[in-house]
Write an enzyme that holds these catalytic residues in place. Structure first.
Site, PDB file in Angstrom:
ATOM      1  N   GLY A 240      -4.681  -0.330   5.771  1.00 13.81           N
ATOM      2  CA  GLY A 240      -4.695  -0.448   7.224  1.00 13.81           C
ATOM      3  C   GLY A 240      -6.078  -0.254   7.813  1.00 13.81           C
ATOM      4  N   SER A 241      -6.755   0.821   7.414  1.00 15.67           N
ATOM      5  CA  SER A 241      -8.087   1.065   7.971  1.00 15.67           C
ATOM      6  C   SER A 241      -9.064  -0.023   7.531  1.00 15.67           C
ATOM      7  CB  SER A 241      -8.596   2.457   7.576  1.00 15.67           C
ATOM      8  OG  SER A 241      -8.698   2.591   6.177  1.00 15.67           O
TER       9      SER A 241
ATOM     10  N   CYS B 267      -5.734   6.991   7.297  1.00 13.95           N
ATOM     11  CA  CYS B 267      -5.000   6.076   6.422  1.00 13.95           C
ATOM     12  C   CYS B 267      -4.020   5.323   7.312  1.00 13.95           C
ATOM     13  CB  CYS B 267      -4.266   6.833   5.320  1.00 13.95           C
ATOM     14  SG  CYS B 267      -3.410   5.727   4.172  1.00 13.95           S
ATOM     15  N   GLY B 268      -4.396   4.118   7.682  1.00 17.07           N
ATOM     16  CA  GLY B 268      -3.640   3.379   8.689  1.00 17.07           C
ATOM     17  C   GLY B 268      -2.219   3.037   8.296  1.00 17.07           C
TER      18      GLY B 268
ATOM     19  N   ASN C 180      -6.511  11.038  -1.385  1.00 18.88           N
ATOM     20  CA  ASN C 180      -6.642   9.883  -2.265  1.00 18.88           C
ATOM     21  C   ASN C 180      -6.120  10.236  -3.657  1.00 18.88           C
ATOM     22  OD1 ASN C 180      -7.979   8.192  -0.329  1.00 18.88           O
ATOM     23  ND2 ASN C 180      -9.843   9.382  -0.688  1.00 18.88           N
TER      24      ASN C 180
ATOM     25  N   GLU D 239     -10.236   0.446  -2.506  1.00 22.19           N
ATOM     26  CA  GLU D 239     -10.272   1.697  -1.758  1.00 22.19           C
ATOM     27  C   GLU D 239     -10.992   2.783  -2.544  1.00 22.19           C
ATOM     28  OE1 GLU D 239      -7.268   2.957   1.105  1.00 22.19           O
ATOM     29  OE2 GLU D 239      -5.860   1.753  -0.058  1.00 22.19           O
TER      30      GLU D 239
ATOM     31  N   ASN E 151     -13.036   6.722   8.199  1.00 20.70           N
ATOM     32  CA  ASN E 151     -13.520   6.654   6.833  1.00 20.70           C
ATOM     33  C   ASN E 151     -14.478   5.468   6.748  1.00 20.70           C
ATOM     34  OD1 ASN E 151     -11.587   4.658   7.095  1.00 20.70           O
ATOM     35  ND2 ASN E 151     -10.230   5.437   5.520  1.00 20.70           N
TER      36      ASN E 151
ATOM     37  N   ASN F  10       0.892  -1.168   0.000  1.00 13.61           N
ATOM     38  CA  ASN F  10       0.000   0.000   0.000  1.00 13.61           C
ATOM     39  C   ASN F  10       0.927   1.213   0.000  1.00 13.61           C
ATOM     40  OD1 ASN F  10      -2.574   1.105   2.383  1.00 13.61           O
ATOM     41  ND2 ASN F  10      -2.365   1.531   0.214  1.00 13.61           N
TER      42      ASN F  10
END
Length: 278
Positions: free
Chosen positions: A217-218, A79-80, A70, A207, A156, A19
């Site tokens: 992550g999230s 954004c994890g 984004n 996403e 989110n 990611n």
């Protein structure tokens, strides 16, 4: 050359399990990022390419404040994986093993988990329809969408489908359609997950504003929370993503996410590129 050094925009390229992120350090100077520039940098052929762009800003009350964009120019409160990547960078920079970060999602806490791994507490999940948010009142555990997915907010919105085989899902088609489902007024991230063992999941990710990504992550946090709520797993799980393995632990103080990060390179956007994207 001096002019280039003064006007070029330095950035770091990082990734968490594939990611990938462009990270701009704006702690010592303001960095204007109009939507056209954010989109131009995201172009993997004519720019740099990324899943999200993250900005590190100075904070009077924390180690740093983080802002996320984004690839389509829209913003995200969370954004994890980018948070973990930046936390590792700041730990390496300062020698600290614990950090306090702020985002539009709220206060996040990061720590060195040892063995090169970094943990971030993504906060408590948002489980009521208006927090996710959804378009109207309903039970978030099973939405009135084909496949009965679960809705979760992690700063989110997320929509998690539990399927027999995540590998067999037509991710691009179903992800794109679900992202824009009318139940999600702010669009949604989409996950397809399968139980492959005790407290062990396989997950694939679409996403919002980006498309298919190797990890999120999230999304991992949302999927772990949804699986626990539905009784499919406990609150501590291992998730296999296209880009690698992440560990999620839903504790009383929030959802902790632990995994590897990588700072790939540091470079600069040229004045010519910046001018062309303005």
């Amino acid at each position: 050359m001096e002019q280039n050094r003064q006007t070029a925009l330095p950035f770091m390229k990082m990734h968490g399990l594939g990611n990938d992120f462009v990270v701009v350090d704006a702690r010592t100077r303001a960095v204007p990022l109009p939507a056209a520039l954010v989109i131009a940098i995201a172009d993997r052929h004519k720019g740099v390419g990324y899943d999200q762009l993250a900005v590190i800003e100075a904070s009077d009350n924390a180690d740093a404040h983080l802002v996320f964009y984004n690839a389509d120019g829209s913003t995200s409160a969370a954004c994890g994986n980018a948070t973990r990547c930046i936390a590792r960078h700041l730990m390496d920079e300062t020698g600290k093993t614990d950090l306090h970060l702020t985002t539009d999602r709220g206060d996040l806490y990061a720590r060195d988990a040892g063995d090169g791994l970094t943990s971030v507490n993504m906060g408590q999940p948002q489980l009521s329809w208006d927090e996710v948010p959804l378009a109207r009142a309903m039970d978030t555990l099973e939405l009135p969408i084909d496949g009965a997915p679960t809705a979760t907010g992690m700063g989110n919105p997320h929509c998690t489908f539990f399927v027999e085989d995540a590998e067999a899902v037509e991710l691009e088609a179903r992800g794109a359609t679900t992202e824009h489902h009318p139940l999600y007024p702010e669009r949604t991230n989409v996950q397809f997950a399968s139980v492959i063992g005790k407290d062990h999941l396989r997950m694939r990710v679409w996403e919002r504003g980006v498309g298919v990504t190797l990890a999120s992550g999230s999304s991992s946090c949302a999927t772990a929370v949804a699986a626990a709520r539905r009784g499919l797993t406990g609150r501590k799980v291992q998730i296999e993503l296209d880009g690698g393995t992440i560990w999620i632990d839903w504790r009383d103080d929030g959802v902790w996410m632990t995994g590897a990060t990588m700072h790939v390179f540091t470079a600069a956007l040229t004045p010519q590129f910046l001018e062309s994207a303005s």
